[in-house]
Enzyme design. Structure first.
Site, PDB file in Angstrom:
ATOM      1  N   ASP A 195       0.848  -1.192   0.000  1.00 46.41           N
ATOM      2  CA  ASP A 195       0.000   0.000   0.000  1.00 46.41           C
ATOM      3  C   ASP A 195       0.884   1.244   0.000  1.00 46.41           C
ATOM      4  OD1 ASP A 195      -1.901   1.953   0.389  1.00 46.41           O
ATOM      5  OD2 ASP A 195      -2.657   1.167   2.289  1.00 46.41           O
ATOM      6  N   GLU A 331      -9.922  -6.409   6.159  1.00 45.95           N
ATOM      7  CA  GLU A 331      -8.700  -5.699   6.546  1.00 45.95           C
ATOM      8  C   GLU A 331      -8.688  -5.560   8.062  1.00 45.95           C
ATOM      9  OE1 GLU A 331      -6.015  -1.776   5.602  1.00 45.95           O
ATOM     10  OE2 GLU A 331      -8.097  -1.793   4.913  1.00 45.95           O
TER      11      GLU A 331
END
Length: 378
Positions: A195, A331
């Site tokens: 990310d 997540e």
């Protein structure tokens, strides 16, 4: 009919000790935040929701929204929402008003499910899963030597998650170093995601992707700024790995731009930001129609986490078959955050990288008032 008598918000902040800040390629944060939304009905039922954004700003929007909801029936959310967007069209949809509406929408779903005596996931399409797989969102940048990427990955590995996501995006050299370490620590069989939090351009992302591709990256998340739709279209067409994005986008309108432009392989709406459960269901609908995978983003407090657990429990195995090589995962942020870990009287059960779906009515959770009071700032 059951009417809304009160809409309340409680802004929460947790400030880390000096030197304990952690973050991403854009910078560090020493504060974790969440805003709780409570809606009370005439018969005393209280629904819980969570909204993302600076608590004082979200609270100000809740104060604006409150008169539109109090006195209305609990079924009137979409009527009120359309009225608000029509009257306040100059404000747009990409702001904390939509985040505040997200929390209100979830709280109303919580009420509906409590009145029916069923877990919230049953109202989202039925309970497909009793527990949902999670990936450890970890590997943050940190200036604390005792909380470096290796130490964070050790925490994640101890929970045996089926996947791990780390932060990259500071430089190609750093990306390779961090990804190589992560792959060595989690082993060859688990999913590894990265990310960059929108810190890169298309050419920088492609350079990074080519450098880390040998380490079997499951997806590369938010490489470009959220609204660089043209950049995402170009990148997705050229990328040697999956592109994921969407955590900073609002309502189905933004996500339709993603799907129309084939801007991503994976959509990542955040229920506490994008407009709530109704909006997330609409986004899931266009993902289904466009044959694009969806993995909701979660990075807030315990109420937002519980909401995402219920949503994933109800999501079809999708897009079109039960034989899915990589099922959608929750997540599960592993950064230091008591607003996630300590806020509930009974935390959501987690074992071997799977979170159990609460089976009590509504969200199936209860806040710990003492913890709420400790972190209340507005």
């Amino acid at each position: 009919m059951t009417k809304i008598t009160a809409v309340r918000s409680t802004g929460l902040e947790y400030r880390m000790a000096n030197g304990r800040a952690y973050g991403n390629a854009r910078g560090m944060t020493a504060v974790r935040i969440a805003t709780l939304i409570e809606i009370e009905t005439a018969d005393g039922v209280v629904g819980l929701g969570e909204a993302w954004g600076p608590p004082t700003v979200v609270k100000a929007y809740v104060d604006i929204l409150r008169p539109f909801f109090e006195g209305r029936e609990i079924f009137d959310f979409n009527q009120v929402r359309h009225t608000l967007y029509a009257r306040m069209y100059h404000a747009g949809i990409q702001n904390p008003m939509t985040a505040a509406l997200s929390g209100i929408n979830v709280a109303l779903y919580d009420i509906h499910a409590k009145l029916l005596g069923v877990p919230l996931c049953k109202l989202l399409g039925g309970k497909r899963l009793d527990r949902v797989p999670a990936y450890a969102s970890t590997g943050y940048y940190s200036n604390d030597d005792s909380y470096g990427i290796a130490q964070q990955l050790e925490i994640g590995e101890a929970h045996r998650y089926p996947g791990t996501k780390i932060k990259i995006g500071a430089s190609v050299e750093s990306d390779v170093e961090r990804v190589k370490l992560a792959r060595e620590m989690i082993g060859p069989d688990k999913l590894l995601m990265v990310d960059a939090n929108g810190n890169l351009t298309v050419d920088q992302t492609l350079e990074s992707m080519r450098a880390i591709a040998p380490y079997d990256i499951h997806w590369y998340e938010e490489p470009l700024p959220p609204h660089d739709f043209a950049g995402y279209t170009e990148l997705t067409a050229r990328a040697p790995m999956r592109v994921a994005t969407g955590e900073a986008l609002y309502t189905v309108h933004d996500f339709k731009r993603l799907t129309d432009g084939r801007c991503a392989h994976i959509l990542q709406p955040d229920i506490t930001i994008c407009g709530g459960l109704d909006e997330t269901l609409a986004i899931a609908g266009i993902a289904y129609m466009e044959n694009i995978h969806m993995e909701p983003h979660v990075w807030g407090g315990a109420v937002g986490l519980a909401t995402a657990v219920h949503f994933l429990a109800a999501m079809p195995a999708s897009p079109h078959t039960e034989n899915v090589p990589h099922p959608a995962m929750l997540e599960y942020d592993r950064g230091e955050n008591p607003l996630r870990d300590d806020l509930l009287k009974e935390p959501i059960a987690e074992a071997d990288g799977w979170l159990t779906v609460p089976d009590k009515p509504g969200l199936g959770i209860e806040l710990d008032p003492a913890v709420v009071k400790r972190f209340t700032v507005c």
